[in-house]
Design a protein around this motif. Structure first.
Motif, PDB file in Angstrom:
ATOM      1  N   LYS A  29     -12.418   1.837   7.714  1.00 55.15           N
ATOM      2  CA  LYS A  29     -12.893   3.105   8.270  1.00 55.15           C
ATOM      3  C   LYS A  29     -11.869   4.239   8.153  1.00 55.15           C
ATOM      4  CE  LYS A  29     -15.912   0.841  11.652  1.00 55.15           C
ATOM      5  NZ  LYS A  29     -16.159   0.615  13.094  1.00 55.15           N
ATOM      6  N   PRO A  30     -10.597   4.027   8.459  1.00 51.64           N
ATOM      7  CA  PRO A  30      -9.645   5.145   8.317  1.00 51.64           C
ATOM      8  C   PRO A  30      -9.557   5.671   6.900  1.00 51.64           C
ATOM      9  CG  PRO A  30      -8.700   3.386   9.648  1.00 51.64           C
ATOM     10  CD  PRO A  30      -9.954   2.836   9.061  1.00 51.64           C
ATOM     11  N   PHE A  31      -9.604   4.757   5.938  1.00 48.94           N
ATOM     12  CA  PHE A  31      -9.561   5.197   4.540  1.00 48.94           C
ATOM     13  C   PHE A  31     -10.845   5.918   4.170  1.00 48.94           C
ATOM     14  CE2 PHE A  31      -6.694   1.273   3.784  1.00 48.94           C
ATOM     15  CZ  PHE A  31      -5.594   1.981   4.216  1.00 48.94           C
ATOM     16  N   GLY A  32     -11.981   5.419   4.666  1.00 44.34           N
ATOM     17  CA  GLY A  32     -13.260   6.070   4.386  1.00 44.34           C
ATOM     18  C   GLY A  32     -13.286   7.492   4.880  1.00 44.34           C
ATOM     19  N   ARG A  33     -12.707   7.744   6.077  1.00 40.12           N
ATOM     20  CA  ARG A  33     -12.675   9.102   6.628  1.00 40.12           C
ATOM     21  C   ARG A  33     -11.662   9.988   5.899  1.00 40.12           C
ATOM     22  NH1 ARG A  33     -12.725   5.992  11.572  1.00 40.12           N
ATOM     23  NH2 ARG A  33     -14.784   6.113  12.598  1.00 40.12           N
ATOM     24  N   ALA A  34     -10.547   9.367   5.446  1.00 39.56           N
ATOM     25  CA  ALA A  34      -9.482  10.161   4.822  1.00 39.56           C
ATOM     26  C   ALA A  34      -9.799  10.528   3.378  1.00 39.56           C
ATOM     27  CB  ALA A  34      -8.162   9.386   4.882  1.00 39.56           C
ATOM     28  N   ALA A  45      -0.969   3.146   7.327  1.00 36.97           N
ATOM     29  CA  ALA A  45      -0.835   4.506   7.864  1.00 36.97           C
ATOM     30  C   ALA A  45      -0.298   5.463   6.809  1.00 36.97           C
ATOM     31  CB  ALA A  45       0.075   4.494   9.093  1.00 36.97           C
ATOM     32  N   LEU A  46       0.680   4.997   6.009  1.00 36.17           N
ATOM     33  CA  LEU A  46       1.210   5.832   4.928  1.00 36.17           C
ATOM     34  C   LEU A  46       0.134   6.173   3.903  1.00 36.17           C
ATOM     35  CD1 LEU A  46       4.704   4.159   4.250  1.00 36.17           C
ATOM     36  CD2 LEU A  46       4.255   6.352   5.376  1.00 36.17           C
ATOM     37  N   LEU A  47      -0.675   5.174   3.561  1.00 39.77           N
ATOM     38  CA  LEU A  47      -1.729   5.401   2.576  1.00 39.77           C
ATOM     39  C   LEU A  47      -2.774   6.366   3.126  1.00 39.77           C
ATOM     40  CD1 LEU A  47      -3.090   4.823  -0.109  1.00 39.77           C
ATOM     41  CD2 LEU A  47      -4.097   2.763   0.904  1.00 39.77           C
ATOM     42  N   ARG A  48      -3.187   6.190   4.388  1.00 36.45           N
ATOM     43  CA  ARG A  48      -4.171   7.096   4.989  1.00 36.45           C
ATOM     44  C   ARG A  48      -3.637   8.524   5.041  1.00 36.45           C
ATOM     45  NH1 ARG A  48      -4.366   9.300   9.623  1.00 36.45           N
ATOM     46  NH2 ARG A  48      -2.709   7.963  10.451  1.00 36.45           N
ATOM     47  N   GLU A  49      -2.378   8.665   5.409  1.00 37.06           N
ATOM     48  CA  GLU A  49      -1.784   9.996   5.484  1.00 37.06           C
ATOM     49  C   GLU A  49      -1.726  10.649   4.100  1.00 37.06           C
ATOM     50  OE1 GLU A  49       2.283  12.179   7.188  1.00 37.06           O
ATOM     51  OE2 GLU A  49       2.207  10.003   6.950  1.00 37.06           O
ATOM     52  N   ALA A  50      -1.377   9.859   3.072  1.00 38.50           N
ATOM     53  CA  ALA A  50      -1.325  10.404   1.709  1.00 38.50           C
ATOM     54  C   ALA A  50      -2.706  10.864   1.256  1.00 38.50           C
ATOM     55  CB  ALA A  50      -0.769   9.343   0.760  1.00 38.50           C
ATOM     56  N   MET A  51      -3.741  10.098   1.596  1.00 38.95           N
ATOM     57  CA  MET A  51      -5.100  10.492   1.241  1.00 38.95           C
ATOM     58  C   MET A  51      -5.489  11.800   1.925  1.00 38.95           C
ATOM     59  SD  MET A  51      -7.296   6.959   1.365  1.00 38.95           S
ATOM     60  CE  MET A  51      -6.897   5.543   0.338  1.00 38.95           C
ATOM     61  N   GLU A  52      -5.168  11.914   3.203  1.00 38.83           N
ATOM     62  CA  GLU A  52      -5.510  13.128   3.939  1.00 38.83           C
ATOM     63  C   GLU A  52      -4.783  14.341   3.379  1.00 38.83           C
ATOM     64  OE1 GLU A  52      -4.498  12.095   7.920  1.00 38.83           O
ATOM     65  OE2 GLU A  52      -6.458  11.185   8.371  1.00 38.83           O
ATOM     66  N   ASN A  53      -3.500  14.171   3.061  1.00 43.64           N
ATOM     67  CA  ASN A  53      -2.724  15.288   2.511  1.00 43.64           C
ATOM     68  C   ASN A  53      -3.227  15.687   1.124  1.00 43.64           C
ATOM     69  OD1 ASN A  53      -1.094  15.374   4.793  1.00 43.64           O
ATOM     70  ND2 ASN A  53       0.450  13.990   3.913  1.00 43.64           N
ATOM     71  N   SER A  54      -3.657  14.704   0.362  1.00 41.44           N
ATOM     72  CA  SER A  54      -4.145  15.003  -0.986  1.00 41.44           C
ATOM     73  C   SER A  54      -5.481  15.735  -0.930  1.00 41.44           C
ATOM     74  CB  SER A  54      -4.299  13.715  -1.802  1.00 41.44           C
ATOM     75  OG  SER A  54      -4.972  13.965  -3.005  1.00 41.44           O
ATOM     76  N   GLY A  55      -6.424  15.179  -0.194  1.00 43.65           N
ATOM     77  CA  GLY A  55      -7.757  15.782  -0.112  1.00 43.65           C
ATOM     78  C   GLY A  55      -8.582  15.608  -1.373  1.00 43.65           C
ATOM     79  N   ARG A  56      -8.077  14.816  -2.321  1.00 46.02           N
ATOM     80  CA  ARG A  56      -8.803  14.659  -3.588  1.00 46.02           C
ATOM     81  C   ARG A  56      -8.907  13.194  -4.017  1.00 46.02           C
ATOM     82  NH1 ARG A  56      -7.001  19.979  -7.182  1.00 46.02           N
ATOM     83  NH2 ARG A  56      -6.983  21.426  -5.419  1.00 46.02           N
ATOM     84  N   ARG A  78       0.799  -1.221   0.000  1.00 45.81           N
ATOM     85  CA  ARG A  78       0.000   0.000   0.000  1.00 45.81           C
ATOM     86  C   ARG A  78       0.833   1.273   0.000  1.00 45.81           C
ATOM     87  NH1 ARG A  78      -5.148  -2.212   3.596  1.00 45.81           N
ATOM     88  NH2 ARG A  78      -6.024  -3.397   1.833  1.00 45.81           N
ATOM     89  N   TYR A  79       2.088   1.169   0.346  1.00 45.01           N
ATOM     90  CA  TYR A  79       2.913   2.381   0.244  1.00 45.01           C
ATOM     91  C   TYR A  79       3.099   2.798  -1.208  1.00 45.01           C
ATOM     92  CZ  TYR A  79       7.060  -0.391  -1.079  1.00 45.01           C
ATOM     93  OH  TYR A  79       7.949  -1.209  -1.729  1.00 45.01           O
ATOM     94  N   ARG A  80       2.965   1.813  -2.156  1.00 43.33           N
ATOM     95  CA  ARG A  80       3.040   2.185  -3.581  1.00 43.33           C
ATOM     96  C   ARG A  80       1.905   3.141  -3.934  1.00 43.33           C
ATOM     97  NH1 ARG A  80       8.040   1.056  -5.336  1.00 43.33           N
ATOM     98  NH2 ARG A  80       8.573  -1.155  -5.172  1.00 43.33           N
ATOM     99  N   HIS A  81       0.712   2.840  -3.455  1.00 40.51           N
ATOM    100  CA  HIS A  81      -0.416   3.722  -3.729  1.00 40.51           C
ATOM    101  C   HIS A  81      -0.220   5.072  -3.061  1.00 40.51           C
ATOM    102  CE1 HIS A  81      -2.086   0.109  -5.330  1.00 40.51           C
ATOM    103  NE2 HIS A  81      -2.382  -0.444  -4.154  1.00 40.51           N
ATOM    104  N   ALA A  82       0.407   5.049  -1.889  1.00 41.83           N
ATOM    105  CA  ALA A  82       0.718   6.316  -1.231  1.00 41.83           C
ATOM    106  C   ALA A  82       1.687   7.130  -2.085  1.00 41.83           C
ATOM    107  CB  ALA A  82       1.300   6.063   0.160  1.00 41.83           C
ATOM    108  N   ASP A  83       2.679   6.460  -2.664  1.00 41.02           N
ATOM    109  CA  ASP A  83       3.624   7.161  -3.554  1.00 41.02           C
ATOM    110  C   ASP A  83       2.894   7.772  -4.741  1.00 41.02           C
ATOM    111  OD1 ASP A  83       5.693   6.465  -1.909  1.00 41.02           O
ATOM    112  OD2 ASP A  83       6.370   4.769  -3.146  1.00 41.02           O
ATOM    113  N   LEU A  84       1.957   7.010  -5.319  1.00 40.96           N
ATOM    114  CA  LEU A  84       1.206   7.525  -6.469  1.00 40.96           C
ATOM    115  C   LEU A  84       0.433   8.783  -6.077  1.00 40.96           C
ATOM    116  CD1 LEU A  84       0.155   6.899  -9.439  1.00 40.96           C
ATOM    117  CD2 LEU A  84      -1.863   5.974  -8.286  1.00 40.96           C
ATOM    118  N   ILE A  85      -0.249   8.722  -4.947  1.00 37.74           N
ATOM    119  CA  ILE A  85      -1.037   9.878  -4.495  1.00 37.74           C
ATOM    120  C   ILE A  85      -0.127  11.076  -4.253  1.00 37.74           C
ATOM    121  CG2 ILE A  85      -2.519  10.740  -2.648  1.00 37.74           C
ATOM    122  CD1 ILE A  85      -3.501   7.833  -2.284  1.00 37.74           C
TER     123      ILE A  85
END
Length: 819
Positions: free
Chosen positions: A202-207, A136-147, A96-103
């Protein structure tokens, strides 16, 4: 007399009635069965495949400039996990860190106004990763992106009881964080239910910035043509035994609650609302007949001792499709802004468009005509746009939209054909800027684009589905659905009344032509109509995105053609039978066959014919010597023999008037030698009469006189509609009758007129009798006694064919002699 067919049932008139009946039958079949709808669905695939997707312009030898379809949004970009990506990162699924890198590669740019509008991950994050740090990396990337937008999957069957509560809570997180559709009118109970769901953790849903479901609906042939823009996620609130239900049982319709039960086949049945005593009585009757009872062990002895019927209390939630959610974000709208009317539309008021240069939202416009440039890149013609103050999406009763697919599946290779532009996942995930904003690039060339990430390699996941263009990856199906909304390029059916008008009009036109043209030309015209209809429906579909029904009118055209042709065959057979019955009494079977090929004209027509009258000499004396019944039998033998002779020469019997016979040649079938046939028949009658007289006693022997005339006479069916006769009229007919009576004056048996003689003089032996004036004629007529007919037309006139003594055939009082 054979009864004449009513004019209404003539093919030229009744054919129109057939056309109306065929059109009405097709309308009935279409309304009561899915046959025609399924055929038209197949036709829809043909329309898709005939679309003009691109237009190529040759600039020089071997170089072609391709202009992309203006109906495809330039703001949709596909990022595919393709073969190149799999070769780079290894087997799927990626950590999942790969998806975080993409985001992060999209979100970490210096000019935030030049970012993507939305980033969809067509990837399910249902289970926790083995390494919690990666989550956690993926959730953080989603939150930082916001999109980042995620997807949930809806399923008909309920989840295992162990995970049901967890899945429901995850969905509740999506509703509470991002909202749900609530402004739904119409019969929402008709939307297919989904008891199961697979939402993200749930964390991904919120992020995430938003969510949508990933479901598509397939048609009867397992081809996916529709997307449920509004799907239904159903939660079980309570269960009741049937006997526990009363009209006062609580049900909150404002929260989209309802009662339902399942039959033995697992089909859901929604209970009518409000819950009255009559509804409960009918519900009990239905469930006792169709629902499986639930067995209960009330005393815990291991054996069921009671049974009851279960009624569920459900609460429905309306989940947006991924394409609808992305479109609303692109238009700067929320779920609360839209209006959903099931069976009609989803209305998006005042859509907006983001301007990256100013960072502000403005009115939404779609391209009507793209800009054109010359070879040097100079603008030749400016683009034209259409402003949209409102977008109205047509949907059916289930909340589904027909997808306007723009072309076949795209290739992940830049050299291959791409309906939508496709970039490799690894191209972005491998270039991740660091945490320092000073090192971020100014752009990723995705300004205001909706980036859709998903599988783009065969065998990578069960994400290939059959579409009108063949197999297509799920992410590109989402792209086509989204493009349909963004470009306001919806497929719309023409009004029902217009489809019916086309059907009835073409059926009537086909019936009109088939009833009046030959079968071959009718077939050509019918096929021409089908071809024209096909091209018209295809052009209307391609240019206007309007579905004009082709199947029903095409079937109507061909079925009308076949039915009218069949009716023509049946009525022609009936007409032939009528003609055979009518003329079989007058002419030989051979002549009847010719009449069938060339039917006689109705009414009277003038033709050159030869008429023959024959009558018994001394019939009164003969009748006095016999009893009436004996006379009738004797006369029938004579008339039968004479009639047979006439029919052998292919003559037409007109009538019997007592002992008189009237017949003619040259009609209804034309006979060039009608005069000679009449003469041959007359001579042959005398021969046959001689044979009959030889078998009768002297007191029963018959002597006849025959008169023949040729000329223009009126022939046809004469009389009334109820009773008619095929006969002759005119002065030349009357002359023939006068010549028959003239035999008494000259003691002859056969007298022919100068008109007949002029036609047969080279073929007969005759002598001139006199120049007489008959009643009704001002000019005297030269008459001849017919003695015999020559065997060889070129023989000398003094060498007649000896067929018997004409004088003897006429009886002892005959004065006919041979020259």
């Amino acid at each position: 007399m054979v009864k004449r067919r009513s004019r209404f049932f003539e093919t030229r008139y009744f054919g129109l009635a057939i056309g109306l009946l065929i059109a009405a039958l097709i309308t009935l079949v279409g309304a009561s069965t899915p046959i025609l709808e399924r055929l038209e669905t197949r036709m829809l695939d043909a329309h898709f495949n005939l679309k003009q997707l691109t237009r190529g312009t040759s600039r020089q030898e071997g170089v072609t400039e391709v202009q992309r379809n203006a109906d495809i949004s330039s703001d949709i970009l596909l990022v595919g996990v393709d073969f190149r990506t799999l070769s780079t990162y290894g087997n799927w699924p990626f950590p999942r860190y790969r998806h975080a890198d993409l985001i992060n590669s999209f979100s970490r740019i210096s000019n935030q106004n030049a970012r993507e509008r939305a980033l969809l991950l067509d990837i399910f994050f249902v289970e926790r990763a083995d390494n919690a740090y990666n989550d956690a990396l993926l959730r953080e990337a989603m939150e930082n992106s916001g999109r980042v937008y995620l997807q949930t999957s809806l399923e008909r069957t309920p989840p295992p009881s162990a995970s049901a509560q967890e899945m429901a809570e995850r969905h509740r997180v999506l509703y509470e964080t991002h909202g749900e559709i609530t402004n739904v009118t119409g019969d929402w109970t008709t939307i297919p239910y989904n008891l199961g769901k697979q939402p993200p953790l749930k964390p991904f849903g919120r992020a995430a910035a938003g969510y949508g479901h990933a479901n598509f609906y397939d048609d009867f042939d397992e081809t996916f043509r529709r997307v449920p823009l509004v799907a239904k996620s159903t939660e079980s609130v309570a269960r009741y035994r049937l006997e526990e239900l009363t009209p006062d049982t609580e049900l909150d319709r404002a929260q989209f609650q309802r009662f339902a039960w399942f039959d033995r086949e697992g089909r859901e049945h929604t209970v009518d609302h409000p819950l009255t005593e009559e509804v409960l009585v009918d519900l009990r009757r239905q469930m006792e007949a169709e629902a499986p009872p639930r067995l209960e062990d009330t005393d815990n002895d291991g054996e069921p001792d009671t049974s009851s019927y279960v009624v569920h209390k459900f609460e429905d939630h309306f989940v947006p499709a991924t394409s609808l959610t992305l479109a609303l974000d692109y238009f700067n709208k929320d779920y609360s802004d839209i209006e959903v009317v099931l069976g009609e539309h989803i209305k998006i008021p005042e859509p907006q468009q983001f301007d990256a240069d100013t960072g502000e939202w403005g009115p939404y416009e779609v391209t009507r005509r793209p800009p054109e440039y010359d070879e040097d890149g100079n603008l030749v013609q400016e683009a034209r746009y259409r402003r949209l103050d409102e977008i109205t999406i047509p949907i059916d009763e289930t909340g589904s939209m027909l997808i306007n697919y723009m072309g076949p599946r795209s290739s992940s290779s830049r050299d291959g054909y791409q309906t939508f532009p496709v970039r490799p996942y690894s191209g972005y995930a491998s270039r991740v800027p660091g945490m320092d904003p000073e090192s971020w690039p100014s752009t990723r060339a995705v300004e205001n684009k909706i980036v859709m990430v998903g599988a783009f390699a065969q065998g990578m996941a069960a994400d290939e589905k059959t579409t009108p263009y063949g197999l297509m990856y799920g992410v590109e199906m989402h792209a086509n659905a989204l493009n349909t909304i963004l470009m306001d390029n919806f497929l719309r059916d023409v009004p029902v009344w217009l489809d019916l008008l086309v059907l009835f009009l073409l059926a009537l036109v086909t019936a009109f032509m088939t009833a009046r043209l030959s079968t071959i030309w009718s077939l050509v015209a019918s096929l021409f109509l089908v071809i024209v209809l096909f091209f018209v429906s295809t052009i209307v579909f391609d240019e206007l995105a309007i579905i004009l029904n082709f199947t029903s009118p095409a079937i109507g055209i061909m079925l009308t053609f076949l039915t009218v042709v069949a009716y023509r065959v049946m009525t022609e057979e009936r007409d032939k039978r009528i003609i055979r019955e009518m003329f079989g009494k007058y002419v030989s079977p051979k002549v009847v066959d010719q009449i069938l090929d060339h039917p006689p004209e109705l009414g009277g027509v003038d033709k050159e014919l030869s008429v023959l009258f024959s009558d018994i000499r001394g019939f009164t004396t003969l009748s006095e010597s016999m009893m009436p019944q004996e006379l009738v039998n004797h006369l029938n033998l004579y008339l039968t023999a004479m009639s047979d002779v006439i029919l052998e020469s292919e003559g037409t019997l007109d009538k019997y008037v007592g002992d008189e016979i009237m017949c003619f040649w040259g009609a209804p079938v034309p006979q060039a030698d009608h005069a000679l046939r009449a003469c041959k028949s007359a001579v042959r009658q005398l021969e046959v009469l001689k044979e009959l007289n030889a078998s009768w006693p002297e007191e029963k022997q018959i002597n006849i006189g025959i008169g023949i005339n040729s000329g223009v006479m009126t022939v046809g069916n004469m009389g009334s509609q109820g009773r008619m006769n095929y006969t002759l009229m005119g002065d030349n007919v009357n002359l023939g009758a006068r010549l028959e009576g003239t035999n008494k004056m000259y003691g002859t048996n056969i007298i022919i007129s100068e008109y007949t003689y002029g036609l047969v003089k080279d073929h007969v032996v005759a002598r001139e009798l006199d120049n007489i004036r008959v009643k009704g004629k001002n000019r005297p007529v030269l008459i001849y006694e017919l003695i015999d007919v020559r065997t060889d037309p070129d023989a000398d006139t003094g060498s007649p064919r000896s067929t018997g003594d004409a004088g003897e055939a006429g009886g002892p009082n005959s004065a006919a002699t041979s020259e």
